[in-house]
Design a protein around this motif. Sequence first.
Motif, mmCIF file in Angstrom:
data_model
loop_
_atom_site.group_PDB
_atom_site.id
_atom_site.type_symbol
_atom_site.label_atom_id
_atom_site.label_comp_id
_atom_site.label_asym_id
_atom_site.label_seq_id
_atom_site.Cartn_x
_atom_site.Cartn_y
_atom_site.Cartn_z
ATOM 1 N N ALA A 62 102.596 -17.321 -25.447
ATOM 2 C CA ALA A 62 102.815 -15.979 -25.932
ATOM 3 C C ALA A 62 103.444 -16.108 -27.101
ATOM 4 O O ALA A 62 104.140 -16.974 -27.651
ATOM 5 N N ASP A 63 103.276 -14.983 -28.359
ATOM 6 C CA ASP A 63 103.934 -15.114 -29.567
ATOM 7 C C ASP A 63 105.348 -15.162 -29.324
ATOM 8 O O ASP A 63 106.028 -14.479 -28.432
ATOM 9 N N GLY A 64 106.161 -16.073 -30.106
ATOM 10 C CA GLY A 64 107.328 -16.147 -29.997
ATOM 11 C C GLY A 64 108.114 -17.157 -28.671
ATOM 12 O O GLY A 64 109.109 -16.958 -28.677
ATOM 13 N N GLU A 65 107.326 -17.529 -27.994
ATOM 14 C CA GLU A 65 107.905 -18.163 -26.887
ATOM 15 C C GLU A 65 108.281 -19.615 -27.236
ATOM 16 O O GLU A 65 107.555 -20.114 -28.125
ATOM 17 N N ARG A 66 109.383 -19.937 -26.770
ATOM 18 C CA ARG A 66 110.048 -21.211 -27.204
ATOM 19 C C ARG A 66 109.162 -22.390 -26.465
ATOM 20 O O ARG A 66 108.959 -22.348 -25.357
ATOM 21 N N LEU A 67 108.924 -23.445 -27.243
ATOM 22 C CA LEU A 67 108.649 -24.798 -26.620
ATOM 23 C C LEU A 67 109.688 -25.641 -26.244
ATOM 24 O O LEU A 67 110.684 -25.750 -26.809
ATOM 25 N N ASP A 68 109.284 -26.279 -24.900
ATOM 26 C CA ASP A 68 110.351 -27.078 -24.414
ATOM 27 C C ASP A 68 109.905 -28.620 -24.585
ATOM 28 O O ASP A 68 108.656 -28.821 -23.920
ATOM 29 N N VAL A 69 110.052 -29.189 -25.746
ATOM 30 C CA VAL A 69 109.430 -30.359 -26.093
ATOM 31 C C VAL A 69 110.132 -31.664 -25.355
ATOM 32 O O VAL A 69 111.502 -31.922 -25.853
ATOM 33 N N LEU A 70 109.613 -32.489 -25.086
ATOM 34 C CA LEU A 70 110.102 -33.954 -24.610
ATOM 35 C C LEU A 70 109.560 -35.003 -25.715
ATOM 36 O O LEU A 70 108.330 -34.794 -26.124
ATOM 37 N N TRP A 71 110.450 -35.853 -26.054
ATOM 38 C CA TRP A 71 109.943 -36.587 -27.250
ATOM 39 C C TRP A 71 110.634 -37.985 -27.153
ATOM 40 O O TRP A 71 111.765 -38.133 -26.628
ATOM 41 N N TRP A 72 109.760 -39.002 -27.616
ATOM 42 C CA TRP A 72 110.438 -40.491 -27.554
ATOM 43 C C TRP A 72 109.990 -40.934 -29.031
ATOM 44 O O TRP A 72 109.033 -40.406 -29.717
#
Length: 843
Positions: free
Chosen positions: A139-149
């Motif tokens: 949805a618009d404005g929904e925050r992303l929960d990002v895993l990164w390496w």
Amino acid sequence: MDRGSERDTAPGRGAGDTAAGRIPLAVIVVDRDGLVSHWSSGARRLFGVGRQDAVGRPAADLLPVTGALPDHLQGGSTPDAGPAAYHGEPNGADAHGSSPDDELGPDLEASLGGGTSYATAGRARLCPPRRTPDDGDRADGERLDVLWWAYPLIGPGPARLLVLAADATRLREERGHDDESAERVAPGFARHTELPAFDELERRLPEILPNMGPGLSGRIVSQILELGYPILEFSQCERVPVTPYWGVPRRPGRVPADAAGIVVSRQRTAPVTAVPAGAEQDLEYAAVRERLEFLNEVSSRIGSSLDLGETIREVTSAAVPRFADFAGTHLRAAVLAGEGFPDGPPDASTVMFRVWVEHNDEPGRWDDTVPVGEAFAFPEHTPFYQCMVTGEPVLIPRVTDEMGDRISGQFEKRDLRPLINGRSLLIVPLKARNVVLGFMVLIRRPDRPAFDDMDRTTGAELAARAGLVLDNARMYTYQENVADTLQDSMLPQVAPRTAGCDVATRYLPGTRLGRIGGDWFDTIKLPGSRTALVVGDVMGHGLNSAAMMGQLRTAVQTMAAMQTPPAQLLRNLDDLARRLGDNYLATCLYAVYDPIRGEVTLANAGHIPPVLVRAEDGSSELLELPTGAPIGVGGVPFEAARVRVSPGDRLVLCTDGLVEVRGSDIGEGLAALCESAAHPAASMDDACDTIIRALNTRGGRKDDVALLMARLNGIPADHVAEWRLDAEPREVGRARRLVREQLRAWGLPEAVETAELLVSEVVTNAVRHAEGDRVGLKVVRTDALLFEVTDDAPDLPDMIAAGPLDESGRGLRVVSRLAREWGASATGHRKTVWFEQAVTGSR
């Protein structure tokens, strides 16, 4: 998922009980300035930023990689500053991105000027600016929960940081945990030897690295394995290795992941989650996009050279390892030899050459069975023959044992079964202008997904582009061979020794315009034991210049044989060039060496002056000659100059390509020529090589080079005998006697009988047809015996057919049969008939 303690599980045991996690990854490469240099399609879908907008942007404005960038490059965005502003801190990793139990590879130097030298990982929340069609159901404005390496990179090139990222929100949904606290997920690292199928990341990651070749992607993957294999840690008890996912499975029973999710089975028998609606189309688009990127990358790599061999290596290497594990290129013999375009389609008798092989198996596995350079005709009833004859790709998803036996049985004394059984085989034709030039064999190992219909299309497109590049290289090779053949046919085969003169030559083709030009040299044998030395240079390059050179050289030879004086010869050549066309311009230096008198007569038409090296003291000098205008200008007189020479002196003539370099003064090149020409050498060839080495190292040389060096040995006075005869028949007997006595004095009794017969025939003709009262006879001893008979009749003798009852007409036939060489020339109102007689044991 089992909830056992990690401390109670041996390394790799927990991972071994679960399937590897398949997760669509965003792949980003950051350069040494902190700017994004590569941005994959997965990064576009995850962060909502297109490649064109991302490449060249500061990585700190787009990625949540706190701690991975140096301090001066971490000017991250505020919440509203960029399309993916970073909120929060890394989660699930210590200062170096690893848990206390993790064991990473050896320390690497910090490659970002202040950043960490270890791999780092974290978890962050991003707030995308707006919803895009690639965001799926978010949805618009929904925050992303990002895993990164993040991996620091070392080595050549601008790449300094590799970032892998995934969507943790979809991961929780796929595992059935909407509450984040229900199961903690964190990125981490592990030694790749602890994990099952650890080589899958090494094999799959190069396929999604954006716009990178096999060399660079392989180097990046090897550094990832050194720094630590990326994994997901679930509730601190299970470590699941990350495997990039690409494409939609074709076989039933395998469930694809969507563009933002991952498929992880808790146990091997556990059911998998269904695919959200529309995910197949998105993944299909991603797969096609990645393959198009691969083809685009290959197209930019191959064809960088018009050299046929280099092009073959580029084409073959482009397929390994990204598309196949083995690639072998076969070409028709006519294509490889540069003999022109092949006629018609191949058949069972068509000979194919295996010109290059590329593979990622252990060394030597393929070398004995399929050696490079082997030539043979492929048997019928094999897929190779089918591809070659039909011109269509042949796909065998898996080579069964029965099929492998059948294929291997068609080849004598070689067992292909260990190399092809159980593997996926794709054979694609290399075509140009709808004619098969050859084919490429592509093979994948059993542990790699088999070739499918999409791979067949990709392989066919790869082969089509490769065929076009190979045909371009073939045409260039063919044209170069034609040009070289023409050039070689125009240049003379100079005899290394003439009367009183040793000659050595060198010719170097230019580095532009097909390696063909208008430079030439020549040596011409003249009556009186003289030798003409010629060097010329037609203006321009290419086939036209070579053709002009051939015409001018033929004209010079014709006029030289007529004993035309040097200045008059250049005037005649100038008139001829203007009659042939306005574009005939050339420089020419013509010299005649008389070894008996010890002098050289030279005339110059706009050419660089020659160098004379004195044998007495080893000094060298540029001869100051009257310099006329180039041939073809017209209206300018030519003058001749005589220079006295001594035995052992060397005369060096060359074209301006040897001494003239763009941007440099030609005087420097002439000075270098004088210096190198005076250098002592063991032989004439060594002396030429010394000059070439000294001057050819000058940068910027693109013109042809013709070099002619003559050592003026002279002829001693006691090796020349000359008499005046009366134009009477009785003088024929006297001529035989004089020759007999002279040859015996020289210690050549074995040559007397033949010499008497030949002199008798030639002197008889001179006495019979002479218009004056005097006939000249000269004998010169060099490596052969040279006889010259001169009279006042200008008409040249003809060799005529004599009948059985004819009393005359056989003299010149006898001369032609017994003499090594003979000829006649006229000068003014006099003519000279000469012949050479070989001397056994002469020098």
